[in-house]
Scaffold this active site. Structure first.
Site, PDB file in Angstrom:
ATOM      1  NE  ARG A  70    -112.278  29.958  81.480  1.00  0.00           N
ATOM      2  CZ  ARG A  70    -112.441  28.654  81.306  1.00  0.00           C
ATOM      3  NH1 ARG A  70    -113.607  28.093  81.489  1.00  0.00           N
ATOM      4  NH2 ARG A  70    -111.429  27.903  80.918  1.00  0.00           N
ATOM      5  CE1 TYR A 198    -108.271  33.929  86.185  1.00  0.00           C
ATOM      6  CE2 TYR A 198    -110.281  33.120  85.157  1.00  0.00           C
ATOM      7  CZ  TYR A 198    -108.904  33.216  85.187  1.00  0.00           C
ATOM      8  OH  TYR A 198    -108.167  32.615  84.202  1.00  0.00           O
ATOM      9  N   GLY A 199    -110.501  36.978  85.525  1.00  0.00           N
ATOM     10  CA  GLY A 199    -110.484  37.028  84.046  1.00  0.00           C
ATOM     11  C   GLY A 199    -111.781  36.646  83.350  1.00  0.00           C
ATOM     12  CE  LYS A 207    -111.378  32.328  77.648  1.00  0.00           C
ATOM     13  NZ  LYS A 207    -110.573  31.688  76.654  1.00  0.00           N
ATOM     14  CG  HIS A 227    -111.242  28.729  73.212  1.00  0.00           C
ATOM     15  ND1 HIS A 227    -110.993  27.676  74.067  1.00  0.00           N
ATOM     16  CD2 HIS A 227    -110.597  29.798  73.738  1.00  0.00           C
ATOM     17  CE1 HIS A 227    -110.234  28.095  75.071  1.00  0.00           C
ATOM     18  NE2 HIS A 227    -109.971  29.368  74.888  1.00  0.00           N
ATOM     19  CB  SER A 249    -108.224  27.299  79.304  1.00  0.00           C
ATOM     20  OG  SER A 249    -109.371  27.899  78.760  1.00  0.00           O
ATOM     21  CB  CYS A 251    -103.777  23.068  75.968  1.00  0.00           C
ATOM     22  SG  CYS A 251    -104.724  22.036  77.082  1.00  0.00           S
ATOM     23  CG  ASP A 276    -108.367  32.997  74.500  1.00  0.00           C
ATOM     24  OD1 ASP A 276    -108.101  31.780  74.588  1.00  0.00           O
ATOM     25  OD2 ASP A 276    -109.215  33.546  75.213  1.00  0.00           O
ATOM     26  NE  ARG A 367    -104.956  32.498  82.946  1.00  0.00           N
ATOM     27  CZ  ARG A 367    -105.365  31.892  81.819  1.00  0.00           C
ATOM     28  NH1 ARG A 367    -105.190  32.447  80.656  1.00  0.00           N
ATOM     29  NH2 ARG A 367    -105.941  30.713  81.887  1.00  0.00           N
TER      30      ARG A 367
HETATM   31  O1  SAT Z   1    -109.946  33.359  82.280  1.00  0.00           O
HETATM   32  S1  SAT Z   1    -110.075  33.058  80.890  1.00  0.00           S
HETATM   33  O2  SAT Z   1    -111.290  32.285  80.670  1.00  0.00           O
HETATM   34  O3  SAT Z   1    -110.167  34.294  80.144  1.00  0.00           O
HETATM   35  C1  SAT Z   1    -108.727  32.210  80.379  1.00  0.00           C
HETATM   36  C2  SAT Z   1    -109.008  30.846  79.922  1.00  0.00           C
HETATM   37  O4  SAT Z   1    -109.435  30.017  80.711  1.00  0.00           O
HETATM   38  O5  SAT Z   1    -108.802  30.568  78.727  1.00  0.00           O
HETATM   39 MN    MN Z   2    -108.901  30.693  76.307  1.00  0.00          MN
END
Ligand code: SAT
Ligand code: MN
Length: 584
Positions: A70, A198-199, A207, A227, A249, A251, A276, A367
Site C-alpha cells: 500500500r 496491489y491488494g 481497505k 481493522h 498490517s 503483525c 482482517d 501474499r
Molecule cells: O494490502 S492490504 O492493505 O489489503 C493488506 C494490509 O496491509 O493489511
Molecule cells: Mn489488514
C-alpha cells in the site's frame, strides 16, 4: 449482461467514455468465467500456473517491482472540509481530487477490457451487508475480488433491489508511482484508484470500501467498521467466546485468527470468523455483534509454515493466488520461513535466478489470496447474517520494549484510550521505512476515513448505545530482552493469554492494578509445560514507570495534533496515569 439499475448503467457508460476500454465485461462470478480469466492471464503471462500435483489450482502473479505494498502517501480522503479528513489523512477538495485522477483515467483502459464487478461485503443475506461495484481493467483484480468478496450475479441482484452501492473505479494506468492515486470521496461513497494493481490499493472492497468508506458510514449510522480479526475460542466446556483484535498490517493477525492451541490445552479450539476486518453493530441484547465483510484471506506469505500456522499452510495448498513469492524449479511456491533452507535453483519474486545478494527470494510483503472456506478451522458463523457476539477486544502491535504481554483497561473509556494510544513498529505491508515505532490508533491509522478525533468520540459514544460492551485489552507478543531475543514464544502459546482474557471478560481471572491497567497477577497466566524462565515472565508482566511516563509525553504530543477534535477525556486519562506513575 447489463442491469435494471439506471444509475449503475449510466455510470458504467460514462466511465467507458472516459477510460475507452475495447470491451466491457459484466462479471457473473461463475466458475466458467473464472476459468476464462485465468486462462487469459496464464496465456498472457501475468499468471504462472504452479505444480498441479503439489499445488492444484494455484497460480503465481508477479507484480511490477515498484508496486508491492500500500502507498499511504498517495492515498487521499477528499472531503469538503479539511478538518473532516483530519491530520491522520492526506486531504484534497473533492473537485480537485476528481480532476487530478480523471485526467489519468482519460483513455487509461484503451486496448483493455473493463470488468464490471458487483460485490457484497458481508454474508449476502445479512442486514449489515453492504454492496459495491468495482470497475477495473485488471483481470488479476477480478480474480482476487472473486475470492475476497461475494462477487457476481447475486451481488448485482442485491444492488438492483436496494439501489445503494459504493462506486469504485480502478485502472492499472501505466503503473507508474508518479501517476498513482488512491482517492476516496466519502461524501459520494466513491473510490477512484489508479496506477497500482496491489491488494489494498486495487481490491477496492477491502481497505477502501470496508474500512475507509465504511468507517465514515459507521459513524453516521452508529456502528463500528474496524481493522480487526474475529475469532471464536472454544473452551473445554464447549462454550465459544468470540474475540475481535486489532493489530497493524503484518503483525500476526492472520496467525492469531488461526491459532492452534498446544497439546497441553486439551479441549481448546480456535475458529476463524475473520482475519482482517470486522463490522460491529449493537444487538438487541446490548452486545456488539460482528460480521466479517470479507470472504477470503489476503495473508502475508513469509513466515507462514506448518510450524507457525498449520491452518494457513493447509489452506493455501490449493486454489490459491500467490503474489510475489519465489518459485522452485518444480513449480512450487516458496518464501522465507516456509522451510529452513531455500531450495536450490530458486527464481525470485521478480523472476530472476535467486542469489542471496539480491535480498529475500520472496518479497517481504508477498501474499496469498484464498477463500476462507478452505480453512480447516473455518467457522460456519462466517455466514451467519447476525454475526457473532464479541466478549473481548484486543489492541496491540509490535513493541520490542515498554508494552507488557497483556493488560486490561479499567473500563470502556479507558479502553478507547488504550486503543487510541497504541503504537507499533512499521512493517513491509506499507511502503516506507520498516521497524520504526509509530502511533497507530486502533490499527486504523491508514484506514480511518475521517478525522481520528471524531473517530475516538464515536468510539466513546458507543457506551450510550450498548449496555453490554466487550472488555478491552492490550497485548504485545513481540517484547524483547536486551539481547534482542523475543521473551514470549507466541503463536499457539498465545492461547495462554487468551485464556486469561476470557476469564477476565467473564469477571474472573487474577489481576493486579497498575497505573496503565490491570496486569495478570503472578501465576495468573497459565505457564504449565512452557519453557520460560521466571525472570522472562516477570519482565513480560511488569511495567517500567519511567519509560511509561515518557510514553505519556509521546501520547500527549500525538493527541495534540487533533486540536479541538480530541475528546477531552483522552487528556484526563493521560493526566491520571501520569499522576499514578509518579506515585511509584
Ligand atoms: O494490502 S492490504 O492493505 O489489503 C493488506 C494490509 O496491509 O493489511
Ligand atoms: Mn489488514
Amino acid at each position: 449482461m447489463t442491469t435494471s439499475n439506471a444509475e449503475l448503467r449510466d455510470w458504467v457508460e460514462e466511465t467507458a467514455r472516459m477510460t475507452k476500454p475495447d470491451r466491457i465485461h459484466w462479471c457473473d462470478g461463475s466458475e466458467l468465467e473464472n476459468e476464462d480469466l485465468i486462462r487469459e492471464m496464464t496465456n498472457g503471462g501475468t499468471l504462472i500456473k504452479l505444480n498441479d500435483q503439489t499445488y492444484p489450482g494455484c497460480h503465481l502473479h508477479r507484480s511490477d517491482p515498484t508496486d508491492v505494498a500500500r502507498t499511504e502517501h498517495l492515498t487521499y480522503i477528499c472531503t469538503t472540509n479539511q478538518d473532516d479528513a483530519g491530520p491522520n489523512n492526506n486531504w484534497m477538495r473533492p473537485e480537485e481530487g476528481h480532476k487530478q485522477v480523471n485526467t489519468l483515467f482519460e483513455g487509461s483502459m484503451a486496448g483493455r477490457t473493463m470488468y464490471v464487478v458487483p460485490y457484497v461485503m458481508g454474508p449476502v443475506e445479512s442486514p449489515h451487508a453492504r454492496y459495491g461495484v468495482e470497475l477495473t481493467d485488471s483481470p488479476y483484480v477480478v480474480a482476487n475480488m472473486r475470492i475476497m468478496t461475494r462477487m457476481g450475479t447475486a451481488a448485482l441482484r442485491k444492488i438492483e433491489a436496494s439501489g445503494e452501492f459504493v462506486r469504485g473505479l480502478h485502472s492499472l494506468g501505466d503503473l507508474s508511482p508518479e501517476r498513482r492515486f488512491i482517492m476516496h470521496f466519502p461524501e459520494e461513497m466513491m473510490i477512484k484508484s489508479i496506477g497500482s494493481g496491489y491488494g489494498g490499493n486495487a481490491l477496492l472492497g477491502k481497505k477502501c470500501h470496508a474500512l475507509r468508506l465504511a468507517s465514515w458510514q459507521a459513524r453516521k449510522e452508529g456502528w463500528l467498521a474496524e481493522h480487526m480479526l474475529i475469532m471464536g475460542v472454544e473452551t473445554p466446556s464447549g462454550e465459544i467466546f468470540y474475540l475481535a483484535a486489532a493489530f497493524p498490517s503484518a503483525c500476526g493477525k492472520t496467525n492469531l485468527a488461526m491459532l492452534i492451541p498446544p497439546d497441553s490445552f486439551e479441549g481448546y479450539r480456535v475458529w476463524t470468523v475473520g482475519e482482517d476486518i470486522a463490522w460491529m453493530h449493537v444487538g438487541d441484547d446490548g452486545r456488539l455483534w460482528a460480521i466479517n465483510p470479507e470472504a477470503g484471506l489476503f495473508g502475508v506469505a513469509p513466515g507462514t509454515s506448518q510450524a507457525t500456522n498449520a491452518n494457513a499452510a493447509a489452506t493455501i495448498q490449493q486454489n490459491t493466488i500467490f503474489t510475489n513469492v519465489a518459485l522452485t524449479e518444480d513449480g512450487n511456491p516458496w518464501w522465507e520461513g516456509l522451510s529452513e533452507n531455500p531450495p536450490e535453483n530458486l527464481t525470485d519474486w521478480q523472476g530472476r535466478k535467486w542469489v542471496p545478494s539480491n535480498g529475500p527470494a520472496a518479497h517481504p510483503n508477498s501474499r496469498f489470496t484464498v477463500t476462507a472456506r478452505q480453512l480447516p478451522n473455518w467457522s460456519e458463523k462466517m455466514e451467519e447474517p447476525a454475526g457473532v457476539p464479541i466478549s473481548a477486544m484486543l489492541f496491540g502491535g509490535r513493541r520490542a520494549s515498554l508494552a507488557p504481554l497483556v493488560y486490561q483497561s479499567f473500563d470502556w473509556s479507558h479502553g478507547v484510550f488504550v486503543g487510541a494510544s497504541a503504537a507499533s513498529e512499521t512493517t513491509a505491508a506499507s511502503t516506507g521505512q520498516v521497524g520504526v515505532v509509530r502511533r497507530d490508533p486502533m490499527a486504523m491509522l491508514p484506514f480511518c476515513g475521517y478525522n481520528m478525533g471524531d473517530y475516538w468520540s464515536h468510539w466513546l459514544g458507543m457506551e450510550k448505545k450498548a449496555s453490554n460492551l466487550p472488555k478491552i485489552f492490550h497485548v504485545n507478543w513481540f517484547r524483547q530482552n536486551s539481547a534482542g531475543q523475543y521473551l514470549w514464544p507466541g503463536f499457539g502459546e498465545n492461547i495462554r493469554v487468551l485464556q486469561w482474557i476470557i476469564e477476565r471478560a467473564q469477571g474472573g481471572g487474577e489481576a493486579v492494578k497498575s497505573p496503565i491497567g490491570y496486569l495478570p497477577a503472578p501465576g495468573a497466566i497459565n505457564s504449565d509445560g512452557l519453557d520460560i524462565s521466571a525472570e522472562a515472565m516477570q519482565s513480560l508482566l511488569t511495567i517500567d514507570h519511567k519509560e511509561w511516563a515518557e510514553e505519556m509525553d509521546g501520547i500527549e504530543a500525538y493527541f495534540d495534533k487533533f486540536g479541538d477534535r480530541l475528546p477531552a477525556v483522552m487528556r484526563e486519562h493521560v493526566q491520571r496515569i501520569r499522576e499514578e506513575l509518579s506515585q511509584g
